[in-house]
Motif scaffolding. Structure first.
Motif, PDB file in Angstrom:
ATOM      1  N   GLN A  35       4.410   4.665 -10.326  1.00 18.60           N
ATOM      2  CA  GLN A  35       5.842   4.558 -10.595  1.00 18.60           C
ATOM      3  C   GLN A  35       6.603   4.013  -9.383  1.00 18.60           C
ATOM      4  N   ILE A  36       6.159   4.380  -8.186  1.00 18.58           N
ATOM      5  CA  ILE A  36       6.787   3.836  -6.972  1.00 18.58           C
ATOM      6  C   ILE A  36       6.557   2.334  -6.911  1.00 18.58           C
ATOM      7  N   ALA A  37       5.322   1.905  -7.162  1.00 19.69           N
ATOM      8  CA  ALA A  37       5.012   0.466  -7.148  1.00 19.69           C
ATOM      9  C   ALA A  37       5.817  -0.272  -8.214  1.00 19.69           C
ATOM     10  N   LYS A  38       5.967   0.334  -9.384  1.00 17.47           N
ATOM     11  CA  LYS A  38       6.768  -0.275 -10.448  1.00 17.47           C
ATOM     12  C   LYS A  38       8.228  -0.388 -10.013  1.00 17.47           C
ATOM     13  N   SER A  39       8.732   0.626  -9.382  1.00 13.53           N
ATOM     14  CA  SER A  39      10.118   0.605  -8.912  1.00 13.53           C
ATOM     15  C   SER A  39      10.338  -0.487  -7.873  1.00 13.53           C
ATOM     16  N   VAL A  40       9.358  -0.690  -6.999  1.00 16.62           N
ATOM     17  CA  VAL A  40       9.467  -1.750  -5.984  1.00 16.62           C
ATOM     18  C   VAL A  40       9.530  -3.122  -6.654  1.00 16.62           C
ATOM     19  N   ARG A  41       8.896  -3.282  -7.790  1.00 15.14           N
ATOM     20  CA  ARG A  41       8.931  -4.552  -8.523  1.00 15.14           C
ATOM     21  C   ARG A  41      10.196  -4.727  -9.354  1.00 15.14           C
ATOM     22  N   GLU A  42      10.780  -3.610  -9.853  1.00 10.62           N
ATOM     23  CA  GLU A  42      11.840  -3.715 -10.848  1.00 10.62           C
ATOM     24  C   GLU A  42      13.219  -3.216 -10.424  1.00 10.62           C
ATOM     25  N   ASN A  43      13.300  -2.362  -9.434  1.00  9.62           N
ATOM     26  CA  ASN A  43      14.570  -1.745  -9.037  1.00  9.62           C
ATOM     27  C   ASN A  43      15.122  -2.435  -7.796  1.00  9.62           C
ATOM     28  N   ILE A  44      16.352  -2.907  -7.873  1.00  8.26           N
ATOM     29  CA  ILE A  44      16.941  -3.694  -6.788  1.00  8.26           C
ATOM     30  C   ILE A  44      17.046  -2.908  -5.476  1.00  8.26           C
ATOM     31  N   ILE A  45      17.311  -1.620  -5.562  1.00 10.87           N
ATOM     32  CA  ILE A  45      17.403  -0.816  -4.343  1.00 10.87           C
ATOM     33  C   ILE A  45      16.036  -0.720  -3.672  1.00 10.87           C
ATOM     34  N   PHE A  46      15.006  -0.473  -4.449  1.00 11.61           N
ATOM     35  CA  PHE A  46      13.652  -0.436  -3.897  1.00 11.61           C
ATOM     36  C   PHE A  46      13.265  -1.795  -3.310  1.00 11.61           C
ATOM     37  N   MET A  47      13.642  -2.859  -3.996  1.00  6.73           N
ATOM     38  CA  MET A  47      13.339  -4.200  -3.480  1.00  6.73           C
ATOM     39  C   MET A  47      13.979  -4.413  -2.120  1.00  6.73           C
ATOM     40  N   TRP A  48      15.213  -3.966  -1.973  1.00  6.47           N
ATOM     41  CA  TRP A  48      15.922  -4.125  -0.710  1.00  6.47           C
ATOM     42  C   TRP A  48      15.258  -3.305   0.389  1.00  6.47           C
ATOM     43  N   ILE A  49      14.919  -2.054   0.078  1.00  2.00           N
ATOM     44  CA  ILE A  49      14.263  -1.185   1.060  1.00  2.00           C
ATOM     45  C   ILE A  49      12.920  -1.780   1.492  1.00  2.00           C
ATOM     46  N   ALA A  50      12.194  -2.351   0.544  1.00  2.00           N
ATOM     47  CA  ALA A  50      10.869  -2.924   0.829  1.00  2.00           C
ATOM     48  C   ALA A  50      10.948  -4.328   1.412  1.00  2.00           C
ATOM     49  N   GLY A  51      12.135  -4.867   1.548  1.00  2.00           N
ATOM     50  CA  GLY A  51      12.257  -6.225   2.089  1.00  2.00           C
ATOM     51  C   GLY A  51      11.608  -7.262   1.195  1.00  2.00           C
TER      52      GLY A  51
END
Length: 87
Positions: A35-51
């Motif tokens: 679910q964390i990996a999915k969030s990094v792909r789909e959630n804009i906040i996670f994308m920003w945090i992950a660069g």
């Protein structure tokens, strides 16, 4: 510690980035590495945090279970203590 990340052919992810992603996920009550990996792909906040990097669930799971288990527990405890002091 950094040598252990250089083994994969795809390159490595910075431990600070993975730590930030995991802490934010836990704060959002997301505990599953998939679910964390999915969030990094789909959630804009996670994308920003992950660069805009996209670690897969295996990388996230390996990082938090093998490499940083004790450190993550201390960091997460400190974050919770900080939160509870502010409220």
């Amino acid at each position: 510690m950094r040598r252990s990340y250089a083994r994969s052919s795809r390159g490595s992810y910075h431990p600070k980035m993975l730590t930030k992603v995991i802490i934010y996920a836990y704060a959002q009550r997301i505990y599953s590495s998939r679910q964390i990996a999915k969030s990094v792909r789909e959630n804009i906040i996670f994308m920003w945090i992950a660069g805009r990097q996209r670690p897969d669930f295996r990388t996230i799971n390996r990082f938090r279970s093998e490499r940083m288990k004790e450190v993550l527990e201390k960091i997460f405890t400190a974050v919770l203590q900080f939160y509870w002091k502010r409220t």
